[in-house]
Design a protein around this motif. Structure first.
Motif, short mmCIF file in Angstrom:
data_model
loop_
_atom_site.label_atom_id
_atom_site.label_comp_id
_atom_site.label_asym_id
_atom_site.label_seq_id
_atom_site.Cartn_x
_atom_site.Cartn_y
_atom_site.Cartn_z
N UNK A 250 30.41 -27.11 -52.45
CA UNK A 250 29.44 -27.92 -51.70
C UNK A 250 28.64 -27.03 -50.75
N UNK A 251 27.45 -27.50 -50.47
CA UNK A 251 26.62 -26.82 -49.48
C UNK A 251 26.32 -27.82 -48.39
N UNK A 252 26.64 -27.44 -47.18
CA UNK A 252 26.41 -28.33 -46.05
C UNK A 252 25.30 -27.73 -45.23
N UNK A 253 24.11 -28.30 -45.37
CA UNK A 253 22.99 -27.79 -44.59
C UNK A 253 22.91 -28.54 -43.28
N UNK A 254 22.93 -27.81 -42.21
CA UNK A 254 22.78 -28.45 -40.91
C UNK A 254 21.40 -28.12 -40.41
N UNK A 255 20.69 -29.14 -40.04
CA UNK A 255 19.38 -28.90 -39.46
C UNK A 255 19.60 -28.11 -38.18
N UNK A 256 19.08 -26.88 -38.15
CA UNK A 256 19.28 -26.09 -36.93
C UNK A 256 18.39 -26.64 -35.84
N UNK A 257 19.01 -27.00 -34.76
CA UNK A 257 18.25 -27.62 -33.68
C UNK A 257 17.88 -26.59 -32.62
N UNK A 258 18.43 -25.39 -32.77
CA UNK A 258 18.24 -24.42 -31.70
C UNK A 258 16.80 -23.90 -31.63
N UNK A 259 16.26 -23.47 -32.74
CA UNK A 259 14.86 -23.07 -32.77
C UNK A 259 14.51 -21.94 -31.83
N UNK A 260 15.42 -20.98 -31.67
CA UNK A 260 15.18 -19.88 -30.73
C UNK A 260 13.99 -19.02 -31.13
N UNK A 261 13.88 -18.80 -32.46
CA UNK A 261 12.91 -17.81 -32.94
C UNK A 261 11.48 -18.14 -32.53
N UNK A 262 11.13 -19.41 -32.63
CA UNK A 262 9.74 -19.76 -32.37
C UNK A 262 9.49 -20.24 -30.94
N UNK A 263 10.51 -20.19 -30.09
CA UNK A 263 10.37 -20.77 -28.75
C UNK A 263 9.41 -19.95 -27.90
N UNK A 264 8.61 -20.62 -27.07
CA UNK A 264 7.72 -19.86 -26.19
C UNK A 264 8.40 -19.56 -24.87
N UNK A 265 9.45 -20.31 -24.53
CA UNK A 265 10.26 -20.00 -23.35
C UNK A 265 11.72 -19.99 -23.77
N UNK A 266 12.45 -18.94 -23.42
CA UNK A 266 13.89 -18.88 -23.67
C UNK A 266 14.58 -18.65 -22.33
N UNK A 267 15.55 -19.51 -22.01
CA UNK A 267 16.37 -19.32 -20.81
C UNK A 267 17.78 -19.00 -21.29
N UNK A 268 18.23 -17.78 -20.99
CA UNK A 268 19.50 -17.34 -21.55
C UNK A 268 20.51 -17.04 -20.46
N UNK A 269 21.77 -17.34 -20.76
CA UNK A 269 22.85 -17.09 -19.81
C UNK A 269 23.83 -16.07 -20.34
N UNK A 270 24.45 -15.33 -19.42
CA UNK A 270 25.43 -14.33 -19.81
C UNK A 270 26.72 -14.47 -19.03
N UNK A 271 27.48 -13.39 -18.99
CA UNK A 271 28.80 -13.42 -18.35
C UNK A 271 28.71 -13.90 -16.90
#
Lengths: 394, 326
Positions: A250-271
């Motif tokens: 089976x193939x389970x395709x999940x619609x990726x909701x993250x969409x990081x690649x095309x985002x014009x603003x990314x807010x990222x967190x780290x340690x």
């Protein structure tokens, strides 16, 4: 070297001080630059189109054609061919067969290697996706040629070794050692030169509907058990029975909701975010700014956020208009995935954090205090500039 | 280690591992004055996803019974990862070491590994980490599968099931032999979801960090194996593979009275695995490193903004003005 794509013919010419690239003249198509086009349900992977753009530049430099290799089944797959021409292909090799409907390593490798043997391109590029990185090594091993993984740049250049210059090789540029070094790899004596290329690092070419190209139908059929020989009366590529050892359950395709690649603003967190609860603050800022949440490997490893949010060497490469790095120290691995952002704002308690060396703006402070201030400032459109913000209208 | 009643025969598992510099934890000690990395100063570690592969093999052995053989290619010091494998429950370990292997790219590496696997004999599964953290190529797994003529399933986050057929394998088993040896069902992570594949045995799987939490070394096994050293055994003796053979289980004492498990580390060079000299190491590698550039930490050029409301409001205002923020 049985019937692989083979070594450069001119390598053994002792008199030659300069070796020409693409010495193999085996009919039309020899020496071309190819792109393996990954498609799902008739939609091409973005990285494949990005690669057509770079392949076009490489081919123009070499004075050869761009070939696109398209495998699949049914009308939807074939309907992609004109779009590949519009993105830069001169020739599209279309192999349609029910056994190629979904990607499976062995069948796909048989067809791609078969086409390479037949047409002898000098360069073959694949997206560095799970498919490309599964398929390309299998093809390279079959053809006994070189393959460089996950390249971030491709250029044409010469190589001088022991006083002999090999002209017009493919420079395959990639980070290694966790991004701490950038290596330029060449495949000086084998053809084709092959590379997988990271998504998002090549610029997507504009589609030009006026471009014209040739579409070549490639016949594929199943072989009899144990046989891989060609019948005299057809020139089909034969899928041997041994290729059918794997089937899809089976193939389970999940619609990726993250969409990081095309985002014009990314807010990222780290340690430095410190906890899963702390990450809620990062998410809140992302939501306020209309952005997407990213994360460093440390935050993903800590379990505060899913791996599909990871930016960096082993995650996604992003180039948004604004990248806000919250509590991210800025390892080389992380920076490899974000240092092309138009603007970078770093928030960190440690004034010596390496992230500040790639940032355009730096705030030294506790992100738990700074982020709420940013949220408030944005909601009031930057209070000090209220007048001009109002002037700007909508 | 006894076979489960529902297993028609023990599993034959091979795990490929690699010793790598610890690129994930670059500390100040490894940072040179010019801001580049001193690679020689990085500690050598067990490639993380190879530990996940070993764990999957040990879990399968726990469930079905069988034998876990671990193979690594590297300098003599790479015996450290083999020792680590024994501490966790591997049954035998093989070190491929030879100056002729030096400078191998992924193609030459996979050729040497495949030759060694063929020498070990029939197997059900080869398991390895998806990729090594020094090169991050993820190519050796699929290329080794191609050299062995078996299917691969890459990026496996879960082994769902192994169903063993009754037939003992032969050394020349390939995918074409059908499913008489059995099947493996495994789930791989792809960009937009998961896919579950069913493959005939023998097969090769590459395992990701998501698959499991590797077990720690067993204190008991550490005591047994800590003094073990590599020993050249150019002629591979199948009797070591027989779990019923007493010799394989016996540890001898060395002159200092420390246990030395003689039969446990096998060391092979290229001749021992029947590898053609032209196909291993740098000579067998189509790719060449043209140049290496260290990534240099650039000097700070960030405009520092005070962590107070006024300064932050000014920054946000500026970003809006410049259409960086909507």
């Amino acid at each position: 070297m049985p019937d692989g794509a083979g070594k450069r013919a001119s390598r053994h010419t002792p008199d030659a001080k300069t070796e020409a690239a693409a010495p193999l003249a085996h009919g039309p198509g020899a020496g071309d630059v190819w792109v393996f086009v990954e498609q799902h349900d008739g939609v091409a992977a973005e990285v494949s189109l990005e690669l057509l753009g770079r392949a076009r530049e490489l081919a123009d430099r070499l004075g050869v054609r761009v070939g696109a290799v398209l495998l699949g089944a049914g009308a939807a797959a074939k309907a992609l061919a004109p779009a590949l021409v519009a993105h830069g292909a001169d020739v599209v090799y279309v192999a349609l067969h029910e056994d190629l409907a979904d990607y499976l390593a062995m069948q796909y490798a048989t067809v791609v290697a078969g086409l390479i043997r037949r047409h002898r391109p000098q360069i073959v590029l694949y997206g560095a996706t799970t498919t490309g990185r599964d398929l390309a090594p299998r093809v390279a091993s079959t053809l006994r040629t070189g393959l460089t993984a996950d390249c971030t740049d491709l250029r044409i250049g010469d190589l001088e070794r022991k006083g002999v210059v090999t002209k017009d090789l493919l420079y395959q540029v990639r980070p290694a050692f966790g991004g701490n070094i950038i290596a330029t790899i060449v495949t000086p004596a084998h053809l084709p030169q092959m590379a997988t290329v990271r998504e998002g690092v090549m610029v997507m070419p504009e589609a030009d509907e006026r471009r014209s190209g040739t579409i070549v139908d490639v016949a594929v059929r199943r072989g009899a058990t144990g046989a891989s020989s060609r019948r005299a009366d057809d020139d089909a590529i034969v899928l041997p029975a041994s290729d059918f050892a794997v089937r899809v359950v089976r193939r389970l395709r999940e619609k990726k909701t993250v969409g990081l690649k095309g985002a014009s603003v990314v807010v990222a967190g780290g340690a430095g975010v410190g906890s899963r609860d702390g990450f809620a603050l990062v998410e809140q800022l992302a939501e306020t700014l209309g952005g997407v949440v990213g994360a460093s490997r440390a935050a993903v490893d800590a379990g505060w956020i899913d791996a599909e949010h990871q930016v960096g060497q082993t995650g996604v490469t992003v180039r948004p208009k604004l990248y806000v790095a919250c509590g991210i120290s800025g390892s080389v691995q992380h920076r490899a995935g974000m240092d092309q952002s138009a603007r970078i704002l770093a928030i960190n308690r440690d004034p010596d954090a390496p992230i500040f060396s790639v940032a355009h703006y730096g705030i030294v402070g506790d992100l738990h205090k700074v982020i709420p201030m940013l949220i408030k400032a944005y909601r009031t459109r930057g209070a000090v500039g209220a007048a001009s913000a109002a002037q700007g209208g909508a | 280690m006894s076979d489960q009643p529902d297993s028609p025969r023990p599993l034959r598992l091979i795990v490929l591992v690699k010793q790598v510099p610890d690129t994930a934890n670059v500390t100040g000690d490894a940072m040179k004055e010019d801001g580049t990395i001193d690679r020689a100063a990085l500690p050598a570690v067990f490639n993380p996803e190879d530990l996940n592969a070993l764990e999957e093999a040990l879990k399968l052995k726990d469930r079905h019974g069988g034998r876990v053989t671990v193979i690594t290619m590297g300098p003599p010091a790479a015996v450290a990862v083999l020792r680590e494998s024994l501490y966790r429950g591997a049954d035998e370990v093989i070190l491929l070491t030879d100056k002729a292997f030096a400078g191998a790219d992924t193609l030459a590496t996979s050729y040497a590994l495949a030759q060694a696997i063929k020498k070990v004999g029939a197997f059900d599964l080869v398991l390895c980490g998806r990729q090594a953290i020094d090169g991050d190529t993820a190519q050796v797994g699929p290329q080794t599968a191609e050299k062995l003529g078996v299917p691969e399933i890459t990026c496996v986050s879960r082994i769902d099931e192994v169903v063993l057929g009754a037939r003992e394998g032969r050394r020349d088993d390939t995918a074409a032999s059908g499913t008489a040896r059995g099947r493996v069902v495994a789930t791989r992570s792809v960009e937009d979801g998961f896919e579950t594949l069913d493959s005939a045995l023998p097969a090769l799987l590459t395992i990701t960090a998501e698959a499991n939490e590797p077990r720690p070394p067993s204190v008991k096994l550490v005591m047994v194996y800590k003094h073990i050293a590599a020993e050249a055994l150019p002629e591979y003796d199948d009797s070591y593979l027989d779990p019923d053979a007493e010799e394989a289980q016996v540890c001898m004492l060395d002159h200092a009275g420390r246990p030395v498990c003689r039969a446990k580390v096998v060391q092979w060079d290229h001749a021992a695995i029947g590898a053609e000299r032209e196909l291993v190491g740098l000579r067998g590698s189509p790719t060449r490193v043209k140049e290496i550039e260290s990534v240099v930490l650039a000097q700070s050029e960030a405009r520092m903004v005070a962590a107070d409301e006024t300064a932050i409001a000014e920054l946000v205002h500026e970003l809006i003005e410049e259409h960086i923020l909507a």
